[in-house]
Design a protein around this motif. Structure first.
Motif, mmCIF file in Angstrom:
data_model
loop_
_atom_site.group_PDB
_atom_site.id
_atom_site.type_symbol
_atom_site.label_atom_id
_atom_site.label_comp_id
_atom_site.label_asym_id
_atom_site.label_seq_id
_atom_site.Cartn_x
_atom_site.Cartn_y
_atom_site.Cartn_z
ATOM 1 N N GLN A 14 -0.484 -1.917 -2.538
ATOM 2 C CA GLN A 14 -1.133 -1.590 -3.736
ATOM 3 C C GLN A 14 -0.436 -2.684 -4.761
ATOM 4 O O GLN A 14 -1.288 -3.499 -5.746
ATOM 5 C CB GLN A 14 -1.078 -0.118 -4.214
ATOM 6 C CG GLN A 14 -1.986 0.852 -3.812
ATOM 7 C CD GLN A 14 -1.883 2.210 -3.825
ATOM 8 O OE1 GLN A 14 -1.910 2.224 -5.426
ATOM 9 N NE2 GLN A 14 -2.123 2.905 -2.999
ATOM 10 N N ALA A 15 1.182 -2.563 -4.458
ATOM 11 C CA ALA A 15 1.518 -3.604 -5.635
ATOM 12 C C ALA A 15 1.408 -4.828 -5.111
ATOM 13 O O ALA A 15 1.118 -6.151 -6.086
ATOM 14 C CB ALA A 15 3.231 -3.176 -5.492
ATOM 15 N N LYS A 16 1.383 -5.554 -3.855
ATOM 16 C CA LYS A 16 0.902 -6.192 -2.943
ATOM 17 C C LYS A 16 -0.489 -6.874 -3.529
ATOM 18 O O LYS A 16 -0.303 -8.456 -4.541
ATOM 19 C CB LYS A 16 0.909 -6.626 -1.780
ATOM 20 C CG LYS A 16 2.353 -7.196 -1.120
ATOM 21 C CD LYS A 16 1.646 -6.692 -0.042
ATOM 22 C CE LYS A 16 3.017 -6.363 0.859
ATOM 23 N NZ LYS A 16 3.464 -6.223 2.149
ATOM 24 N N SER B 21 7.843 -10.705 -12.515
ATOM 25 C CA SER B 21 8.550 -11.338 -10.902
ATOM 26 C C SER B 21 9.288 -9.688 -11.012
ATOM 27 O O SER B 21 10.083 -9.933 -9.450
ATOM 28 C CB SER B 21 9.592 -11.782 -11.832
ATOM 29 O OG SER B 21 10.482 -11.935 -13.236
ATOM 30 N N ARG B 22 9.335 -9.005 -11.438
ATOM 31 C CA ARG B 22 11.014 -8.230 -10.462
ATOM 32 C C ARG B 22 9.644 -7.077 -9.719
ATOM 33 O O ARG B 22 9.969 -7.047 -8.981
ATOM 34 C CB ARG B 22 11.390 -7.507 -12.324
ATOM 35 C CG ARG B 22 11.893 -8.056 -12.849
ATOM 36 C CD ARG B 22 12.711 -7.064 -13.736
ATOM 37 N NE ARG B 22 13.416 -6.355 -13.517
ATOM 38 C CZ ARG B 22 14.273 -4.296 -13.246
ATOM 39 N NH1 ARG B 22 13.223 -4.815 -15.403
ATOM 40 N NH2 ARG B 22 14.093 -3.854 -13.251
ATOM 41 N N LEU B 23 8.674 -7.199 -9.994
ATOM 42 C CA LEU B 23 7.677 -6.544 -9.151
ATOM 43 C C LEU B 23 7.832 -7.127 -7.499
ATOM 44 O O LEU B 23 7.839 -6.954 -6.868
ATOM 45 C CB LEU B 23 6.350 -6.427 -9.637
ATOM 46 C CG LEU B 23 5.417 -5.263 -8.677
ATOM 47 C CD1 LEU B 23 6.129 -3.432 -8.210
ATOM 48 C CD2 LEU B 23 4.043 -4.982 -9.594
ATOM 49 N N ARG C 114 8.597 -8.379 -1.922
ATOM 50 C CA ARG C 114 9.240 -9.647 -0.843
ATOM 51 C C ARG C 114 10.439 -8.775 -0.563
ATOM 52 O O ARG C 114 10.244 -9.215 0.927
ATOM 53 C CB ARG C 114 9.034 -10.655 -1.872
ATOM 54 C CG ARG C 114 8.088 -11.217 -2.066
ATOM 55 C CD ARG C 114 8.462 -12.844 -2.713
ATOM 56 N NE ARG C 114 9.900 -12.716 -4.602
ATOM 57 C CZ ARG C 114 10.923 -13.112 -3.854
ATOM 58 N NH1 ARG C 114 11.420 -13.272 -2.954
ATOM 59 N NH2 ARG C 114 11.845 -13.545 -5.290
ATOM 60 N N ARG C 115 11.120 -8.307 -1.141
ATOM 61 C CA ARG C 115 12.031 -7.357 -0.079
ATOM 62 C C ARG C 115 11.524 -6.314 0.864
ATOM 63 O O ARG C 115 12.870 -5.467 0.824
ATOM 64 C CB ARG C 115 13.429 -7.296 -0.972
ATOM 65 C CG ARG C 115 13.642 -6.234 -1.968
ATOM 66 C CD ARG C 115 15.043 -6.236 -2.365
ATOM 67 N NE ARG C 115 15.301 -5.421 -4.068
ATOM 68 C CZ ARG C 115 14.594 -5.388 -4.889
ATOM 69 N NH1 ARG C 115 14.616 -6.988 -5.889
ATOM 70 N NH2 ARG C 115 14.557 -4.836 -5.802
ATOM 71 N N GLY C 116 10.356 -5.319 0.424
ATOM 72 C CA GLY C 116 10.736 -4.376 0.210
ATOM 73 C C GLY C 116 10.539 -3.955 1.962
ATOM 74 O O GLY C 116 10.117 -4.756 2.100
ATOM 75 N N PRO D 13 14.992 1.652 -1.158
ATOM 76 C CA PRO D 13 15.460 2.676 -1.855
ATOM 77 C C PRO D 13 14.643 3.447 -3.212
ATOM 78 O O PRO D 13 13.618 2.835 -3.323
ATOM 79 C CB PRO D 13 15.888 1.449 -2.493
ATOM 80 C CG PRO D 13 16.159 0.362 -1.976
ATOM 81 C CD PRO D 13 15.379 0.438 -1.277
ATOM 82 N N ILE D 14 15.355 4.166 -3.426
ATOM 83 C CA ILE D 14 14.059 5.474 -4.277
ATOM 84 C C ILE D 14 14.224 5.160 -5.573
ATOM 85 O O ILE D 14 13.062 4.826 -6.162
ATOM 86 C CB ILE D 14 14.897 6.808 -4.149
ATOM 87 C CG1 ILE D 14 13.661 7.097 -4.621
ATOM 88 C CG2 ILE D 14 16.267 6.602 -5.307
ATOM 89 C CD1 ILE D 14 12.849 8.045 -4.679
ATOM 90 N N GLY D 15 14.937 3.912 -5.807
ATOM 91 C CA GLY D 15 14.164 2.923 -7.342
ATOM 92 C C GLY D 15 13.667 1.933 -7.280
ATOM 93 O O GLY D 15 12.632 2.203 -8.424
ATOM 94 N N ASP D 16 13.476 1.667 -6.427
ATOM 95 C CA ASP D 16 12.090 0.741 -6.089
ATOM 96 C C ASP D 16 11.077 1.088 -5.397
ATOM 97 O O ASP D 16 9.838 1.267 -6.537
ATOM 98 C CB ASP D 16 12.051 -0.314 -4.795
ATOM 99 C CG ASP D 16 13.736 -1.413 -4.834
ATOM 100 O OD1 ASP D 16 13.857 -1.947 -6.259
ATOM 101 O OD2 ASP D 16 14.123 -2.261 -4.198
#
Length: 610
Positions: A551-553, A569-571, A576-578, A583-586
């Motif tokens: 969904q984020a993509k 850019s943060r999302l 990109r590294r997801g 991690p739960i924070g991401d």
């Protein structure tokens, strides 16, 4: 439980505004799926949606009584648990009743005691009374603020409703959200009476608002006061037990099916055990669980053990008919479920999967029961969080939940918006100001040690600030599916008594909730009595994280207005590294952005963020 709304205007003929009243009332349909009603005269219009719980046939609203001075009309939501005693007292005073409903008792209570009627009520409630003879509107909210009630002042009166969406349906409302509204949400310390939408206010906990031709006046009929506690430890334990038995007995009264929410923690287990002991029939209990949770669960600082084994053990111990509502990742990640939750909360702030799973849990429970008893707020009343005992938290010169030494806790307060909005919000200064104001409200007790004084302050902050966020979440999400959730630990008699019990008694054995454990030790398995506090569960299913990533993509390929609030850019970096094991924070960050996007699309607010 119900939804109410209304409009008072001294310069308009509101009989001519039926379409507006109908639109406002329609927004409350989820809170009251069983019936609807409206009433209006020249200067007042009231709307109501009903969830029938007591006196299903006779409790329709709006409800009116004609007096020698004119008509008095009420719209009401909630439950008054001492309505039977009040009804008997009012009968002795000469009142006559047509129904068995608590609504009619509150209405006649107003006729007898006027604004002081609120001081006679035990329960969770919000109501509006239009007194035609006095040309006066009275808005009242329960002592702990369990039931919501909002209002918006106009040039010649007021618009009000159980939720902001009812007010936003009125043509006079303002859909603006400014920095103050965001500070209250994301500073995790919304001051009493504040609302997200500019110009909108909440009736404060234990408060009332009077509107007449002279204007609008607010006052409180109840606040959390410091009083001497003279009972010894055993008497305090016995009093807590006696109060809990009476409270649960009262809150089981219903003309529709009831159940309990049973997580396997101490609080929900106590409520379930007391309900099972009180009821003639077998109590139903429900818990939430997730597909693959046993395999995916990893203990951390907040959740050391999964809930399911403890819930099953309690159910077997007390004899409840227990059912775990097991949720699939696809349902929790469903875009329409997300939109339903955001619509229910009227807010761009949510708790991600913990909100969507709660919504789906309540939706499933509603197929079997209309009323559910919950263990909500016991931690705030009895000092149940482990950090109540942490020296860093005890000494912190801020709200205690912001000083919790748990990884990622501080990041909740900031890190949600782009740099410009974050700087404009200036949350550190806002939080300092709110903290100073809240601490100044605490009445000291004579002869208290410095440690006892500090713990009184911490308990006060939780009971007047933190619990408000929890109760709002529970109310909004449960009422979105027409489920009435009752909260026995918020009975004001229990809150007052335990608040004034010295901390040395609340934690006499060095653990959290010592007083509650001692008062209910005979009710539960030892494993549950000794279990450490665990918050509401979150899924660890990697398939859920994978669905969020997709969904984020998709969102990143659009010009969604959410990117005016957050850094694209943060999302993009997270995506990109997801991976499904992100991690739960991401994962939380993705949920926040998706929730904000849904809120902007549903509400189309006017944002003033500079």
């Amino acid at each position: 439980m119900c939804g109410l709304t209304g409009w008072v205007s001294f310069d308009r003929d509101l009989v001519q505004h039926q379409a507006d009243l109908d639109a406002m009332t329609a927004t409350m349909a989820c809170r009251g799926p069983d019936d609807e009603g409206t009433w209006s005269d020249r200067h007042a219009a009231l709307g109501h949606r009903r969830l029938a719980v007591i006196d299903i046939e006779g409790g329709t609203q709006p409800m009116s009584v004609r007096t020698g001075d004119g008509l008095v009309t009420i719209v009401y939501t909630g439950e008054v648990y001492n309505f039977t005693e009040l009804r008997a007292e009012l009968v002795r005073r000469g009142h006559r009743f047509r129904t068995r409903s608590d609504t009619e008792v509150v209405l006649h209570g107003y006729l007898e005691w006027g604004e002081a009627v609120a001081e006679h009520l035990n329960g969770m409630y919000a109501f509006a009374v239009w007194d035609a003879g006095a040309a006066k509107l009275l808005l009242v909210r329960d002592r702990l603020g369990i039931k919501p009630l909002y209002y918006f002042s106009t040039d010649d009166g007021v618009v009000f409703g159980s939720e902001p969406k009812a007010i936003l349906a009125n043509p006079l409302s303002d859909r603006t959200v400014d920095l103050d509204g965001l500070r209250g949400l994301f500073g995790f310390t919304q001051p009493p009476g504040a609302a997200v939408w500019r110009g909108m206010r909440e009736v404060v906990q234990g408060g009332m608002v009077v509107v007449d031709r002279a204007g609008l006046r607010e006052r409180r009929y109840w606040t959390l006061r410091t009083r001497p506690h003279t009972d010894d430890q055993q008497t305090s334990v016995d009093t807590v037990r006696s109060l809990l038995e009476d409270i649960v007995s009262r809150q089981l009264v219903s003309d529709v099916p009831r159940c309990s929410l049973l997580s396997g923690g101490l609080d929900s287990s106590v409520v379930t055990a007391l309900a099972a002991a009180e009821c003639d029939e077998q109590v139903r209990s429900f818990a939430v669980d997730f597909v693959g949770q046993a395999d995916n669960f990893v203990g951390d600082d907040l959740r050391g053990t999964p809930d399911a084994p403890y819930a099953r053990e309690v159910a077997a111990h007390v004899g409840s008919r227990h059912e775990a509502i097991v949720l699939e990742h696809s349902a929790m990640a469903d875009r329409e479920v997300r939109r339903a939750v955001i619509t229910a909360r009227d807010s761009l702030f949510s708790m991600g999967d913990m909100d969507t799973s709660l919504y789906l849990l309540f939706q499933a429970i509603r197929e079997h029961s209309t009323v559910a008893l919950s263990g909500e707020s016991a931690d705030e009343v009895f000092g149940g969080y482990s950090w109540f005992h942490h020296p860093v938290v005890q000494a912190a010169d801020t709200f205690p939940w912001m000083a919790v030494p748990v990884s990622g806790a501080r990041a909740q307060v900031s890190d949600r918006f782009n740099a410009d909005i974050t700087a404009a919000l200036d949350l550190p200064d806002y939080i300092r100001d709110q903290y100073a104001g809240a601490v100044s409200e605490v009445e000291p007790a004579g002869g208290e040690s410095e440690h006892e004084r500090r713990m009184r302050v911490i308990c006060y902050l939780y009971l007047t600030r933190f619990v408000r966020m929890l109760l709002e979440r529970k109310d909004r999400i449960s009422m979105a599916v027409g489920l009435e959730v009752r909260v026995p630990f918020c009975d004001h008699r229990l809150v007052e008594y335990v608040y004034n019990t010295p901390w040395s008694m609340k934690a006499f054995d060095g653990r959290e909730k010592s007083l509650l454990r001692a008062a209910t030790a005979d009710l539960l398995p030892r494993s549950v009595l000794q279990r450490a506090k665990a918050p509401y569960p979150a899924t660890r299913d990697p398939l859920y994280a994978g669905a969020l990533l997709q969904q984020a993509k998709e969102l990143l390929t659009t010009d969604d207005p959410v990117f005016d609030l957050v850094e694209r850019s943060r999302l993009d970096d997270i995506v990109r590294r997801g991976s499904a094991t992100m991690p739960i924070g991401d994962r939380n960050r993705i949920e926040q952005v998706l929730d904000m996007s849904a809120w902007l699309d549903i509400y189309r607010p006017h944002l003033r963020l500079s």
